[in-house]
Design a protein around this motif. Structure first.
Motif, PDB file in Angstrom:
ATOM      1  N   ILE A 161      76.171 -45.972 -13.286  1.00 49.72           N
ATOM      2  CA  ILE A 161      75.337 -45.950 -14.099  1.00 49.72           C
ATOM      3  C   ILE A 161      73.869 -46.006 -14.376  1.00 49.72           C
ATOM      4  O   ILE A 161      73.631 -47.163 -13.100  1.00 49.72           O
ATOM      5  N   ILE A 162      73.367 -45.035 -14.504  1.00 51.21           N
ATOM      6  CA  ILE A 162      72.138 -45.999 -14.319  1.00 51.21           C
ATOM      7  C   ILE A 162      71.028 -45.466 -15.666  1.00 51.21           C
ATOM      8  O   ILE A 162      71.684 -44.919 -16.719  1.00 51.21           O
ATOM      9  N   ILE A 163      70.761 -46.697 -15.901  1.00 53.80           N
ATOM     10  CA  ILE A 163      69.854 -47.300 -16.815  1.00 53.80           C
ATOM     11  C   ILE A 163      67.748 -46.819 -16.921  1.00 53.80           C
ATOM     12  O   ILE A 163      67.968 -47.475 -16.049  1.00 53.80           O
ATOM     13  N   SER A 164      67.648 -45.096 -17.906  1.00 56.55           N
ATOM     14  CA  SER A 164      66.748 -45.206 -17.417  1.00 56.55           C
ATOM     15  C   SER A 164      65.913 -44.878 -18.560  1.00 56.55           C
ATOM     16  O   SER A 164      66.543 -44.258 -19.459  1.00 56.55           O
ATOM     17  N   HIS A 165      64.611 -44.637 -18.542  1.00 52.06           N
ATOM     18  CA  HIS A 165      63.479 -44.445 -19.845  1.00 52.06           C
ATOM     19  C   HIS A 165      63.057 -42.873 -19.014  1.00 52.06           C
ATOM     20  O   HIS A 165      62.657 -42.177 -19.937  1.00 52.06           O
ATOM     21  N   ASN A 166      63.208 -42.623 -17.141  1.00 47.95           N
ATOM     22  CA  ASN A 166      62.554 -41.628 -16.944  1.00 47.95           C
ATOM     23  C   ASN A 166      63.524 -41.016 -16.900  1.00 47.95           C
ATOM     24  O   ASN A 166      64.178 -40.627 -16.245  1.00 47.95           O
ATOM     25  N   LEU A 167      62.529 -39.508 -17.499  1.00 54.54           N
ATOM     26  CA  LEU A 167      63.926 -38.303 -18.028  1.00 54.54           C
ATOM     27  C   LEU A 167      64.214 -37.437 -16.331  1.00 54.54           C
ATOM     28  O   LEU A 167      64.660 -37.065 -16.200  1.00 54.54           O
ATOM     29  N   GLN A 168      63.106 -37.458 -15.540  1.00 51.54           N
ATOM     30  CA  GLN A 168      63.254 -37.230 -14.098  1.00 51.54           C
ATOM     31  C   GLN A 168      63.970 -37.278 -13.449  1.00 51.54           C
ATOM     32  O   GLN A 168      65.232 -36.649 -12.498  1.00 51.54           O
ATOM     33  N   ASP A 169      64.338 -38.981 -13.648  1.00 56.78           N
ATOM     34  CA  ASP A 169      65.586 -39.461 -12.880  1.00 56.78           C
ATOM     35  C   ASP A 169      66.329 -38.963 -13.330  1.00 56.78           C
ATOM     36  O   ASP A 169      67.532 -38.673 -12.422  1.00 56.78           O
ATOM     37  N   ILE A 170      66.474 -38.975 -14.496  1.00 53.55           N
ATOM     38  CA  ILE A 170      67.978 -38.762 -15.784  1.00 53.55           C
ATOM     39  C   ILE A 170      68.195 -37.400 -14.970  1.00 53.55           C
ATOM     40  O   ILE A 170      69.237 -37.058 -14.288  1.00 53.55           O
TER      41      ILE A 170
ATOM     42  N   GLY B   1      74.664 -40.249 -28.196  1.00 49.80           N
ATOM     43  CA  GLY B   1      75.324 -38.602 -27.394  1.00 49.80           C
ATOM     44  C   GLY B   1      75.958 -38.893 -26.401  1.00 49.80           C
ATOM     45  O   GLY B   1      75.922 -39.657 -26.168  1.00 49.80           O
ATOM     46  N   ASP B   2      76.774 -37.921 -25.643  1.00 49.49           N
ATOM     47  CA  ASP B   2      77.610 -38.127 -24.608  1.00 49.49           C
ATOM     48  C   ASP B   2      77.623 -36.710 -23.906  1.00 49.49           C
ATOM     49  O   ASP B   2      78.265 -35.987 -24.859  1.00 49.49           O
ATOM     50  N   VAL B   3      77.097 -36.135 -23.166  1.00 47.65           N
ATOM     51  CA  VAL B   3      76.159 -34.539 -22.782  1.00 47.65           C
ATOM     52  C   VAL B   3      76.490 -34.724 -21.663  1.00 47.65           C
ATOM     53  O   VAL B   3      75.948 -35.737 -20.921  1.00 47.65           O
ATOM     54  N   MET B   4      76.753 -33.447 -21.148  1.00 50.13           N
ATOM     55  CA  MET B   4      76.938 -32.476 -19.601  1.00 50.13           C
ATOM     56  C   MET B   4      75.297 -32.395 -19.076  1.00 50.13           C
ATOM     57  O   MET B   4      74.019 -32.412 -19.977  1.00 50.13           O
ATOM     58  N   ALA B   5      74.139 -33.339 -18.476  1.00 47.90           N
ATOM     59  CA  ALA B   5      73.600 -33.094 -18.264  1.00 47.90           C
ATOM     60  C   ALA B   5      72.859 -31.663 -17.820  1.00 47.90           C
ATOM     61  O   ALA B   5      71.396 -31.459 -17.978  1.00 47.90           O
ATOM     62  N   SER B   6      73.608 -31.161 -17.548  1.00 41.97           N
ATOM     63  CA  SER B   6      73.130 -29.952 -17.274  1.00 41.97           C
ATOM     64  C   SER B   6      73.457 -28.585 -18.224  1.00 41.97           C
ATOM     65  O   SER B   6      73.046 -27.350 -18.881  1.00 41.97           O
ATOM     66  N   GLU B   7      73.839 -29.816 -20.141  1.00 40.75           N
ATOM     67  CA  GLU B   7      73.866 -28.500 -20.894  1.00 40.75           C
ATOM     68  C   GLU B   7      72.352 -29.229 -22.178  1.00 40.75           C
ATOM     69  O   GLU B   7      72.405 -28.732 -23.443  1.00 40.75           O
ATOM     70  N   VAL B   8      71.948 -29.849 -21.412  1.00 44.87           N
ATOM     71  CA  VAL B   8      70.684 -30.135 -22.031  1.00 44.87           C
ATOM     72  C   VAL B   8      69.693 -29.751 -21.658  1.00 44.87           C
ATOM     73  O   VAL B   8      69.372 -29.765 -20.499  1.00 44.87           O
ATOM     74  N   ASP B   9      68.094 -30.151 -22.476  1.00 50.34           N
ATOM     75  CA  ASP B   9      67.159 -30.077 -21.834  1.00 50.34           C
ATOM     76  C   ASP B   9      66.516 -31.170 -22.180  1.00 50.34           C
ATOM     77  O   ASP B   9      66.905 -32.121 -22.919  1.00 50.34           O
ATOM     78  N   GLY B  10      65.145 -31.885 -21.900  1.00 51.76           N
ATOM     79  CA  GLY B  10      64.049 -33.052 -22.197  1.00 51.76           C
ATOM     80  C   GLY B  10      64.246 -33.171 -23.718  1.00 51.76           C
ATOM     81  O   GLY B  10      64.169 -33.981 -24.360  1.00 51.76           O
TER      82      GLY B  10
ATOM     83  N   PRO C  73      66.029 -47.960 -11.391  1.00 54.50           N
ATOM     84  CA  PRO C  73      65.899 -48.032 -10.175  1.00 54.50           C
ATOM     85  C   PRO C  73      64.762 -47.673  -9.535  1.00 54.50           C
ATOM     86  O   PRO C  73      64.197 -48.246  -8.574  1.00 54.50           O
ATOM     87  N   THR C  74      63.558 -46.706 -10.427  1.00 54.76           N
ATOM     88  CA  THR C  74      62.647 -46.139 -10.237  1.00 54.76           C
ATOM     89  C   THR C  74      61.767 -46.402 -10.379  1.00 54.76           C
ATOM     90  O   THR C  74      60.279 -46.400 -10.391  1.00 54.76           O
ATOM     91  N   ALA C  75      61.833 -47.753 -11.126  1.00 60.02           N
ATOM     92  CA  ALA C  75      60.575 -47.881 -12.117  1.00 60.02           C
ATOM     93  C   ALA C  75      59.386 -47.797 -11.577  1.00 60.02           C
ATOM     94  O   ALA C  75      58.343 -48.350 -11.831  1.00 60.02           O
ATOM     95  N   ALA C  76      59.470 -49.139 -10.518  1.00 59.89           N
ATOM     96  CA  ALA C  76      58.246 -49.356  -9.519  1.00 59.89           C
ATOM     97  C   ALA C  76      58.268 -49.061  -9.095  1.00 59.89           C
ATOM     98  O   ALA C  76      57.068 -49.181  -7.457  1.00 59.89           O
TER      99      ALA C  76
END
Lengths: 357, 263
Positions: free
Chosen positions: B215-224, B241-250, B188-191
């Motif tokens: 559901i967001i498809i993204s390449h952009n780690l900041q987005d994610i 992988g199926d992880v909570m965003a708070s438990e992982v980093d980039g 959604p934020t590509a452009a």
């Protein structure tokens, strides 16, 4: 972006205005120039003449408007019109001599419409289902309709001698005579030949016919679902598909609309010139596209309007009439219309840049 | 191919019934297995990012949910009912709205028409002729844009004259207006510029607050990391992988995406 638009201020809004309404301004200038050069131009007789003479062109251009908004082009419209005029003439000539005129005309229109709609359906199927580019599909139909029209007519115009037919296409809604007064649809009876010179027609039938079709086309294009879908398909075919718009059906309907307009134009031609001629619409094709483009439609699709097309047709009609009145060689008309088309496209491109800037 | 070493973590949103559930979904194109044996669930109010390198199978997976492809194996359940969709239109009618990267808007038409495109409300004119009800479209558009806290100054302007963020907002409003049960957003934020990216992040949060899963498809780690609660990582067609965003980093995420740490 909206902030930028406002910031650049007055100059830009003037440009915007000129960009949007240049055709109206140009038409007004033309009328003023011709009126000053020769006051006859503004006489009621001449003005009615301009409107009556542009009716056939305008009707073809109405169909072309739908096609161009949908992102296509209909090169076959002129020859389909000619084919219809031939089919209508042949039909009328096979009718019993005593048949009422309105029945004769209705049957001629119906059979002419069938011939045209077959052509439009084939155009639409080729373009919508088989993905043939509109330019190629309708160029093919250009040749086919031309051949069919000439074969049917044997290469010569087919005269139609039905009593009163010419008065339908060339007559007026009202007639006024200083002594006999007003009459409806037919001239007052019992006028001597000498008195006929003072007879004045008010509102040509051809103009009424044109106005009705203009109104219907305007309502359909601006208010109906089909009209909206025509804009959507022309704007972004892929998006229209994903939104669930029946794109193929819309395109087929668009080309059939154009063919139907060609049929109306062909029958109107028959009543104005009391014959059917294969090449009746030959010269009108480019003018019809010109009228639509001058009226603000984009050849890339998605933009255009019935009012715009009307203005475009008016510009062409006023130019050709005005040049004749000023005794200028009428061949200049081709050059003038050509120049106006190019100006129209240049202005459209400049506006596009303005909007995107 | 080595056995998948899937990284998982406990999902606190996983209570009650998932909105959508995929079980062992597989999609092949000829000899290529684009998606292999993927299972996942999405719960109400969740924002799930689908991450993965190019060709990892994200798009194919999404297209099975949005009705473009039919899975070769496996099942898709919408609120516990198995669904088989023949077309994207059918998925939309079930409440699965997909916002593609190119937004699929008609740029020559205005925002209100775009929101209703293909499903225009009609009213009768003179009792016979059915015409598009533009006033209804305008008032309804205003309502849905208000609900999403989107301000577009002039709704009658063609999309062409709007900014990238406004266009994205119109596309989201269109999805939401039709009571989406699930919104899928492809890059959604590509452009978009940075301020507009932020606006889109806010919109996703608004959807979340209204319990619409995204559901967001993204390449952009900041987005994610800006919006996702949970991240599903795909690699070579498999869910790794199926992880909570708070438990992982980039770094963890990139590691999963490219398969680092694999022997």
């Amino acid at each position: 972006m909206s902030e930028n638009t406002r910031a650049s201020g007055q100059g830009r809004s003037v440009l915007d205005f000129v960009g949007a309404f240049w055709a109206w301004i140009f038409l007004l200038l033309l009328v003023m120039i011709f009126a000053i050069a020769n006051p006859v131009f503004l006489s009621p007789f001449n003005l009615q003449n301009i409107l009556a003479n542009m009716a056939i062109l305008t009707i073809i251009a109405l169909g072309q408007t739908f096609v161009i908004i949908s992102g296509g082009i209909d090169l076959s419209a002129g020859w389909v019109m000619g084919m219809v005029s031939v089919v209508a003439a042949l039909t009328i000539n096979t009718m019993p001599p005593g048949a009422p005129l309105w029945i004769v005309l209705t049957v001629a229109l119906l059979i002419g419409a069938v011939a045209a709609l077959i052509a439009g359906l084939v155009n639409g199927l080729l373009i919508a289902r088989l993905n043939v580019p509109p330019f190629i599909a309708t160029l093919g139909m250009f040749g086919i309709a031309r051949g069919v029209a000439f074969l049917l007519s044997g290469g010569m115009p087919i005269p139609v001698r039905t009593e009163g037919l010419g008065r339908v296409g060339n007559g007026y809604l009202f007639y006024f005579h200083p002594t006999a007064g007003w009459s409806f649809l037919t001239p007052p009876v019992g006028l001597a030949q000498a008195d006929m010179r003072q007879l004045m027609g008010v509102i040509p039938n051809a103009v009424i016919f044109m106005l009705i079709l203009l109104f219907v086309a305007h309502i359909v294009l601006s208010r109906s679902r089909f009209g909206l879908h025509t804009y959507a398909v022309g704007g972004n075919k892929e998006a229209a598909l994903r939104a669930g718009i029946p794109v193929s059906r819309t395109l087929i309907a668009v080309y059939m609309t154009s063919a139907m307009c060609a049929a109306f134009a062909g029958v109107l031609y028959g009543t104005r010139f009391t014959n059917g001629a294969a090449n009746a619409g030959e010269a009108l094709l480019l003018d019809s596209i010109a009228a639509v483009v001058i009226g603000g439609a984009s050849l890339f699709g998605g933009a255009g309007s019935v009012i715009g097309t009307l203005i475009g047709a008016l510009i062409i009609a006023v130019l050709s009439n005005g040049l004749v009145i000023l005794n200028i060689n009428p061949f200049w008309q081709f050059i003038a219309v050509g120049v106006v088309i190019i100006i129209a496209v240049l202005i459209d491109q400049a506006r596009e840049r303005l909007i995107r800037a | 191919m080595t056995a998948t070493t899937e990284l998982t973590s406990v999902n606190p949103a996983a209570q009650g019934q998932p909105i959508i559930r995929l079980t062992n979904v597989t999609k092949r194109f000829g000899g290529l297995t684009a998606v292999s044996d993927v299972s996942m669930e999405i719960y109400p109010g969740e924002v799930v990012a689908l991450a993965g390198d190019n060709g990892a199978g994200k798009s194919t997976l999404i297209k099975m949910i949005s009705g473009v492809y039919k899975p070769d194996e496996g099942h898709i359940y919408l609120a516990d009912r198995e669904i088989t969709m023949a077309s994207p239109m059918e998925a939309r009618s079930l409440g699965i709205e997909t916002i593609y990267q190119d937004l699929a808007l008609c740029e020559n038409l205005d925002a209100t028409v775009n929101i209703f495109l293909g499903r225009e409300p009609m009213k009768r004119m003179f009792g016979v002729f059915k015409q598009v009800d533009r006033r209804h479209m305008l008032t309804e558009s205003k309502t849905v844009l208000d609900r999403l806290d989107i301000t577009i100054p002039n709704l009658r302007r063609p999309i062409r004259q709007m900014s990238g963020g406004q266009r994205q907002a119109v596309a989201i409003a269109r999805a939401v207006y039709w009571n989406a049960k699930l919104v899928i957003m492809d890059e959604p934020t590509a452009a978009l510029g940075v301020p507009e990216q932020r606006k889109v992040h806010e919109l996703v949060k608004t959807l979340k607050s209204q319990r619409v899963p995204v559901i967001i498809i993204s390449h952009n780690l900041q987005d994610i990391f800006a919006v996702a609660d949970r991240i599903i990582v795909m690699r070579r067609g498999q869910k790794v992988g199926d992880v909570m965003a708070s438990e992982v980093d980039g770094d963890d995420l990139v590691g999963l995406m490219v398969g680092a740490g694999e022997a």
